[in-house]
Write a protein that holds these residues in place. Structure first.
Motif: not given
Length: 493
Positions: A89-90, A93, A96, A227, A231, A235, A323, A327, A381, A384-385
């Protein structure tokens, strides 16, 4: 060759002119590199890796799903800092983001519905590249002075190939690139919040900076915990809204799939606001969106995955495949279907393609709620990014100068959030894609050179651990699982 000569002529004239000319020169050089050269490298590299690994992502797809989707809540064995799902999830991040909501409609606007077919194709190929990066990240990782596992392209380039200068160059380029990337992300969310809620960029910049400080202060463990929860939440919220739109337009879903497959191989004429697109445009935009969306080959994912608790590199590699599935094959596909079934791609100008998803949501939710859903999703989004890419940047500084330097770079990145939200230092943004190319090219070349090691690790897993998993399933027992000789730790050959 004509394209090459024209590009270099613009570059030459730009460097000889004023700042505007310099900007055009950088843009021309960037467009050229991210055109055919990088497409050939990334797609060709993905095909080579997929073939060398025996098309494992297709042959063992059910097993990969079982080891990822099927073990999201399972306890992990081995050494590491994060659970495999937290590490994933990291990494998700950073992939996504706006590309999933904004980039897909742009691909359809410029390449037609057929672009989505080519996006799927490059995702299937990219699974081999992403898997290889993550496997190498785990295999060549090491512990830092704070007791955390660290890894990534700089480590497998240095330890696996002995290319110390190349590893240093990649680390430095990525460390600097993240300054520009952070600015762009902060500016995008500040513009969105200003347009949707009338919030001043200054307030957004301060708010985002404080949120990022709160999360990054705790290091990768805190990032993983955040995350892991955020995440899946964002989502699910986005997909729930998108699926509601698809149910609302359910009669158009079969036609949407027909458009995707039909116009992947033949040109589509203009209709309404759609300007028309040939097969070449469909391929170009589909491949570009697929490559940019899942980040296979960009070298960022293994930085996060290297912190995972793991007893075999291949197991974490499967999470790299996971992933790409989430994604590109899930979120990007749902976005594409929303745009196609609602018909907004035929009524919206390509210049306004970034608003297609919001417009597609309007008939069901109304303009106010539709705008709120998209803006809120983009906000999460972006947050987290930014959190994760700052961690990536810190790890580059740590690799180059030690753990103390990572704290200094964190301050630099936080300042970049504030400056970017206000729209300052825009000339730095021009270097974002150019610096990213400086990371991608040596990373993919290194992964190709190390493909023999990836193949060896993969063969070890499917020879020794894969039969045990099947034995456990058949007998319902829980025999001791042997740890492979490579063990996934510091990873010296």
């Amino acid at each position: 060759m004509k394209t090459l000569s024209v590009s270099w002529q613009i570059v030459k004239e730009g460097f000889e002119g004023d700042m505007d000319g310099f900007t055009k020169a950088i843009a021309a050089l960037t467009d050229f590199i991210w055109g055919i050269p990088l497409m050939v490298l990334l797609i060709g590299g993905g095909i080579f890796l997929t073939a060398r690994l025996g098309f494992f992502q297709f042959r063992y797809f059910p097993h990969i799903i079982k080891q990822t989707f099927g073990k999201i809540f399972s306890k992990s064995e081995g050494d590491g800092t994060l659970t495999p799902f937290q590490a994933t999830t990291s990494a998700l991040a950073s992939t996504m983001g706006a590309a999933n909501i904004v980039g897909v409609p742009v691909a359809i606007a410029l390449g037609g519905p057929g672009a989505i077919f080519w996006m799927w194709l490059v995702a299937l190929i990219g699974m081999g590249t992403k898997y290889s990066e993550v496997v190498l990240g785990i295999h060549y990782r090491e512990k830092n002075k704070e007791g955390e596992f660290v890894g990534g392209p700089m480590y497998y380039i240095k330890k696996g190939l002995g290319w110390k200068k190349v590893a240093g160059f990649v680390a430095f380029a990525l460390m600097i690139e993240i300054i520009a990337s952070t600015m762009v992300q902060a500016n995008s969310i500040a513009s969105s919040m200003s347009g949707s809620f009338g919030l001043p960029p200054l307030v957004t910049g301060i708010g985002v900076a404080l949120l990022v400080i709160a999360v990054t202060y705790g290091g990768i463990k805190t990032i993983g915990k955040v995350t892991e929860k955020l995440i899946p939440f964002m989502v699910v919220i986005y997909l729930a809204a998108a699926l509601a739109v698809l149910i609302y337009n359910f009669k158009e879903v079969p036609q949407a799939f027909l458009l995707i497959f039909e116009y992947a191989f033949r040109p589509m004429s203009a209709a309404g606001g759609f300007a028309g697109a040939g097969v070449a445009a469909a391929i170009r935009w589909g491949l570009a969106r697929g490559l940019y969306s899942n980040e296979a080959g960009m070298g960022t994912a293994p930085i996060a995955h290297s912190a995972a608790i793991n007893d075999h590199p291949a197991k974490q590699g499967f999470w790299g495949v996971f992933e790409v599935i989430v994604d590109t094959l899930v979120v990007c596909t749902i976005t594409a279907l929303v745009v196609l079934t609602s018909g907004v791609w035929q009524t919206t100008s390509p210049d306004d393609a970034s608003n297609m998803v919001t417009q597609a949501f309007v008939p069901l939710f109304g303009s106010s709620i539709a705008g709120t859903i998209v803006t809120a999703t983009l906000f999460l989004f972006v947050i987290t990014t930014v959190v994760v890419i700052i961690y990536y940047g810190e790890k580059q500084a740590e690799f180059l100068f030690g753990t103390g330097a990572s704290k200094v770079m964190r301050v630099v990145y936080i300042a970049a959030i504030f400056v970017g939200a206000l729209g300052g230092l825009r000339f730095i943004w021009q270097f974002l894609d150019l610096l990213l190319a400086a990371v991608v090219i040596p990373n993919v070349i290194a992964v190709l050179f190390l493909s023999g090691k990836v193949r060896e690790i993969t063969k070890d897993y499917f020879t020794n651990l894969y039969p045990v998993e099947h034995k456990k399933k058949a007998k319902g027992g829980n025999p001791h699982v042997r740890t492979a000789e490579s063990d996934g730790n510091a990873g010296a050959d």
